[in-house]
Design a protein around this motif. Structure first.
Motif, PDB file in Angstrom:
ATOM      1  N   UNK A 241      40.081  65.426  39.848  1.00  0.00           N
ATOM      2  CA  UNK A 241      39.983  66.485  40.830  1.00  0.00           C
ATOM      3  C   UNK A 241      39.524  66.080  42.216  1.00  0.00           C
ATOM      4  N   UNK A 242      38.816  64.968  42.343  1.00  0.00           N
ATOM      5  CA  UNK A 242      38.291  64.572  43.645  1.00  0.00           C
ATOM      6  C   UNK A 242      39.241  63.663  44.418  1.00  0.00           C
ATOM      7  N   UNK A 243      40.454  63.439  43.898  1.00  0.00           N
ATOM      8  CA  UNK A 243      41.400  62.549  44.578  1.00  0.00           C
ATOM      9  C   UNK A 243      42.723  63.258  44.852  1.00  0.00           C
ATOM     10  N   UNK A 244      43.327  62.928  45.996  1.00  0.00           N
ATOM     11  CA  UNK A 244      44.719  63.304  46.241  1.00  0.00           C
ATOM     12  C   UNK A 244      45.616  62.076  46.213  1.00  0.00           C
ATOM     13  N   UNK A 245      45.015  60.893  46.176  1.00  0.00           N
ATOM     14  CA  UNK A 245      45.777  59.636  46.125  1.00  0.00           C
ATOM     15  C   UNK A 245      44.948  58.575  45.437  1.00  0.00           C
ATOM     16  N   UNK A 268      42.310  58.489  48.436  1.00  0.00           N
ATOM     17  CA  UNK A 268      42.101  59.566  49.402  1.00  0.00           C
ATOM     18  C   UNK A 268      41.388  60.700  48.691  1.00  0.00           C
ATOM     19  N   UNK A 269      40.309  61.182  49.300  1.00  0.00           N
ATOM     20  CA  UNK A 269      39.502  62.231  48.698  1.00  0.00           C
ATOM     21  C   UNK A 269      40.160  63.597  48.838  1.00  0.00           C
ATOM     22  N   UNK A 270      39.953  64.438  47.828  1.00  0.00           N
ATOM     23  CA  UNK A 270      40.396  65.828  47.857  1.00  0.00           C
ATOM     24  C   UNK A 270      39.198  66.686  48.265  1.00  0.00           C
ATOM     25  N   UNK A 271      39.089  66.999  49.544  1.00  0.00           N
ATOM     26  CA  UNK A 271      37.912  67.716  50.049  1.00  0.00           C
ATOM     27  C   UNK A 271      37.828  69.137  49.492  1.00  0.00           C
ATOM     28  N   UNK A 272      38.966  69.722  49.101  1.00  0.00           N
ATOM     29  CA  UNK A 272      38.955  71.099  48.598  1.00  0.00           C
ATOM     30  C   UNK A 272      38.164  71.239  47.305  1.00  0.00           C
ATOM     31  N   UNK A 273      37.990  70.140  46.566  1.00  0.00           N
ATOM     32  CA  UNK A 273      37.315  70.212  45.265  1.00  0.00           C
ATOM     33  C   UNK A 273      35.901  69.662  45.270  1.00  0.00           C
ATOM     34  N   UNK A 274      35.407  69.205  46.415  1.00  0.00           N
ATOM     35  CA  UNK A 274      34.088  68.574  46.444  1.00  0.00           C
ATOM     36  C   UNK A 274      33.001  69.555  46.019  1.00  0.00           C
ATOM     37  N   UNK A 275      32.977  70.742  46.619  1.00  0.00           N
ATOM     38  CA  UNK A 275      31.922  71.712  46.309  1.00  0.00           C
ATOM     39  C   UNK A 275      31.978  72.143  44.852  1.00  0.00           C
TER      40      UNK A 275
END
Length: 314
Positions: A241-245, A268-275
């Motif tokens: 969940x924390x990655x897009x790549x 590449x981080x998935x910022x939408x799922x950090x919280x």
């Protein structure tokens, strides 16, 4: 006039970035796995001034394929022509041109032209190619637009790192350990289940369930390209969940002490799922550290077991 059986199609997209910058991004094929969703890995060899041979591994309609193309680069005209040297059936011939045109206001239009034929001009095969070219072209152009327009933001969220272990053994034994991922369930404690397919020699589809430190299971899927006994490149297509790549490669380099085995990652981080995953107070830097630690721990664990395997055989 078109030749009988030859299909010619064109796709285009408008990008809010200078034409020269877009051209450079397309010209740098080693970055394609990061830019284009279907691309798994690209290997390239210069063959002359502004000419190169590239070998591409990519998915088409859910199937992994590979082919070799020749490219001619024309930075002055902002054109790149390409022609598949060894097409993958059902493709009998495939080529085309990238054309980047400057627009007013600092933008650009990217046109992607394809011409192709099917083996034996088979109608069903041609329809399959039509669908694959249409899907991949739209995907590539959309990804190109996103990557260029969000280049600065993506740069802040993309990072690479590498772990290396020195092993007193042979490159072949270390390579075999990493290559034989179907045996990881019995060889690696953090791997709960593995599904490995290699219908085409050297091109693997790997699905794996791994255990995190908290005991939770995470399923990932990757395509891997193998180069015995020196390198295995991969791209994850089902991501945590924390990655897009997540792309990377394993390398096995012989030296005086044995072999240096390395695991390289680009994420590449998935910022939408950090919280949602790390909590409302978590920052991008927290996510970067969390992901790097988790991925590095798994890589170093794999390299550690590969080291024991190879040194025992030695």
């Amino acid at each position: 006039m078109s030749q009988p059986g030859l299909r010619e199609v064109e796709h285009e997209i408008t990008i809010s970035a200078p034409a020269a910058a877009v051209y450079r991004l397309i010209a740098e094929v080693t970055n394609w796995p990061r830019i284009f969703p279907p691309t798994i890995y690209v290997d390239h060899t210069p063959t002359g001034p502004d000419e190169e041979r590239i070998r591409i591994w990519a998915t088409a309609n859910g199937e992994a394929k590979n082919w070799t193309s020749r490219r001619t680069l024309d930075p002055g005209a902002l054109r790149i022509t390409f022609r598949q040297e060894v097409p993958a059936p059902p493709v009998a011939a495939m080529g085309g041109t990238w054309i980047i045109e400057p627009l007013g206001g600092g933008g650009s239009r990217v046109r992607l032209l394809h011409d192709y034929r099917a083996v034996d001009d088979d109608a069903d095969s041609l329809a399959w190619i039509d669908e694959a070219v249409d899907r991949n072209s739209k995907s590539e152009l959309a990804a190109l637009k996103t990557n260029v327009e969000l280049a600065h933001a993506a740069e802040d969220l993309t990072f690479s790192f590498e772990d290396t272990v020195q092993i007193n053994g042979s490159a072949k034994d270390v390579y075999d350990f990493v290559n034989e991922a179907d045996r990881w369930e019995e060889r690696l404690p953090h791997v709960a289940a593995v599904r490995l397919a290699e219908d085409t020699p050297g091109l693997q589809e790997l699905e794996m369930d791994t255990r995190a430190k908290d005991g939770s299971l995470h399923t990932t899927k990757s395509y891997r390209v193998t180069f015995p006994h020196r390198k295995i490149a991969y791209k994850q297509t089902t991501l945590p969940g924390l990655m897009t790549l997540h792309t990377g490669y394993w390398t096995f380099t012989e030296n005086e002490e044995g072999v240096a085995a390395s695991s390289q990652h680009t994420i590449t981080l998935n910022t939408a799922n950090i919280a949602g995953i790390l909590g409302e107070q978590a920052t991008v830097e927290d996510a970067r550290e969390y992901v790097r630690t988790a991925v590095s721990n798994n890589s170093r664990a794999t390299l550690g077991h590969a080291k024991a395997y190879a040194e025992n055989r030695a």
